[in-house]
Write a protein that holds these residues in place. Sequence first.
Motif, PDB file in Angstrom:
ATOM      1  N   SER A  22       9.749  26.606 -32.638  1.00 45.53           N
ATOM      2  CA  SER A  22      10.897  26.899 -32.822  1.00 45.53           C
ATOM      3  C   SER A  22      11.231  28.116 -33.749  1.00 45.53           C
ATOM      4  O   SER A  22      11.890  29.165 -33.473  1.00 45.53           O
ATOM      5  CB  SER A  22      12.192  25.999 -33.238  1.00 45.53           C
ATOM      6  N   ARG A  26      16.546  21.957 -34.722  1.00 46.76           N
ATOM      7  CA  ARG A  26      15.281  21.642 -34.850  1.00 46.76           C
ATOM      8  C   ARG A  26      15.016  21.261 -36.301  1.00 46.76           C
ATOM      9  O   ARG A  26      14.296  20.148 -36.665  1.00 46.76           O
ATOM     10  CB  ARG A  26      14.106  22.566 -34.523  1.00 46.76           C
ATOM     11  N   THR A  78      14.065  25.193 -26.886  1.00 42.88           N
ATOM     12  CA  THR A  78      13.389  23.855 -26.631  1.00 42.88           C
ATOM     13  C   THR A  78      13.191  23.886 -25.201  1.00 42.88           C
ATOM     14  O   THR A  78      12.030  23.167 -25.218  1.00 42.88           O
ATOM     15  CB  THR A  78      14.884  22.968 -26.734  1.00 42.88           C
ATOM     16  N   TYR A 124       7.419  21.048 -32.265  1.00 39.97           N
ATOM     17  CA  TYR A 124       8.581  21.420 -31.642  1.00 39.97           C
ATOM     18  C   TYR A 124       9.358  22.394 -32.898  1.00 39.97           C
ATOM     19  O   TYR A 124       9.923  23.481 -32.581  1.00 39.97           O
ATOM     20  CB  TYR A 124       9.817  20.442 -31.049  1.00 39.97           C
TER      21      TYR A 124
END
Lengths: 445, 281
Positions: A144, B36, A150, A140
């Motif tokens: 990114s 994130r 996402t 993830y």
Amino acid sequence: MTIRLSTESLTESFMATPASDSQLVISVEGVSKKFCRDLRRSLFYGVRDIAADLTGGRPHSDRLRPQEFWALKDISFQLHKGQAVGLVGSNGAGKSTLLRIISGLIKPDTGRVRVRGRLAPLIALGAGFNPILTGRENIYANMSILGLTTQQIKQRFHEVVEFAEIEEAIDAPVQTYSSGMAARLGFACAIYTEPNILLIDEVLAVGDARFKAKCYRRLYELRQRGVAFILVNHNSQAILNICDQAIYLTRGALVAQGEVNAVVDQYERDLFLNSIERSENRMVFPPKAAEESNGVDFRDLFFRDGNGQPTQTLSTGEPLSLCAVCEAHDSYSGVALDIRIVKVGGIESGGNILSLRGQNDDTFFQLSPGLAEIQLQLPYLGLVPGVYSAQIRLRKDAVYTFDVIESFRFTVISKQNVNKCQFYQPRSWALVPVVAPVSAGQPLP
Amino acid sequence: MLPELIYTPDSLLRRPRFLLWTMWRDLLASRELAWRLMVRDISAQYRQAALGIAWAFIPPIAMAVGFTLAKDANVFTVGETDIPYPAFVMFNTALWQTFVDAATGPVQAVIIAKPMLARVNFPREAIILAKLGEVGFNFGIKLILIVGLFLFFRVPVSWTVILAPVALIHLVLLGTLVGILLAPIGVLYQDVSKSLNMIMGFWLFLTPVIYPVPTEGAFGTLVAFNPVAPLLVTTRELATTGVLTEAVSFWVVSGLTLLGLLLTWIGFRIAMPYVVERVTS
């Protein structure tokens, strides 16, 4: 004449496809970049450049300051949709700098770069991987950074895990991964960002041969879909396998660009000293002084036909010997030849076509000072028509390498029809009368 | 048709509208990435610490215990504080710590992200935003301590406490301004991160954290010129008494902070490519 003709005509037809401006994905126009080798001065120039830019611009960014040099000088080229261009050149030629300017990481000092489409740099496998976190969390974070939302990552997550082959380790911290696993994960993350342009910098050297072949397959698929590539690799073989165009840089200057075979040939000619005489299917090397030598050197690589006569024509199915004339500076025992052959221009071929090693056949030779000819005798040549590149290594006891020729290129032709065959199979056909019919179910004697 | 990006040597300041537009676009684009990165950093931070979030409590408590003992022993004297002294020190330390986090965070984050910066062209704002989020998260944890503290010492709370977050945000933004200003140079020269601790130590000394705002003497003048003081004091006063003693300087500093933040952000954007260029990948 040879199969090389047909590959050339293929490339010509490819180049002839109209590449209108709408298909232009990268346009590099007169780009230069200067660097400084002295660290302190380099940092100081950095601060000065920032200050100058903050006050409205850098005058004379096209002039060198003391201790600076051109890392790139006046580079121009274009890349269209679905094209793959290879960047070749020795270390420090400016290949990576060019990629960094194209990806917008650093500003050019002159000229400009135009980029259309999502660009994924495979310069950065596993950028932002945190070793403490699990593979899942790192996927993830990494994707990114490469610019995905996402939602998009969720959609691709399974494909990434599957491609990287780390299903069972996905919830373990990345620091417990083997280096191959981490590299696979990094590659999978980058490749599944679905870019329009891929910049690949020396990253295909990761993983085992099987995974490498899988990467090449994936790159091939992407290219079929119209993704444009810029590939940097020291191994010109990888470039020949993937690219149709090449750019050759030396010390920041563009030496040649165009059809990949011609450019790579020129690069290799320059790389393997200018004194090497390269005629078709033969390589001759000048003698080395004893202090430059590792003991035994190659002097001549060529072929002999079934009658033992030197030949330049290699035909599928005919007897052939690969001959290596070596010069020994001392007496050595346990000398063996290692030959690995790959096909040039085959995208799906990730690995060797042939790997013939003296030590596997328990064949070692005793050399005394002077010249000797080691022959690899083939009762018939099994290779189908095409261009091949052989890596030839002269070893002692499987550990010490005397001399190595990275790429000995040769062309195989055929006098018979071996279309649709992967290799030549010697054979004969016969019609045999049946004495007693064999009934079904009855075991053969 | 996909949008086209053009890279040239010219300064972006010559195209101010384009510059502001890209800043806005990247800010929006970096939200998810910032989230994130923040999740990544926070989880990594606490996963390898046995005491976990207790680390957010320990410094303010240690400070409060130390100074309360010293004060009770009359090692030094401080003026009257409007809330009990241990609570005063602990609350102030939590606020000060948040300011320090906001100021040192961007410098450290950009240095740590060096390999990433040298290879991937992602919105650089994300690093700063992620750090801001982390500062907020850490303050959230400290808030538990503060609430407990207020209950324990029965600190009176005014209705103005609902305005305290505004002042706190201004305090964090001032810290961020300092951080963004130093971050690009901090990547180039290690001197920045080396001197940052020392500067923060000295700055703490000039900030009314362990003492109430001094009104006289040369020291008083010095503290009066400390931009952190009005923001920190106002945050505390809004949360407790509700009587503002530094309202004017608070608004002056806040205004300058917001303006300065925009300017340093522009500077940061312009400087980063030059910084990346001098950092080997």
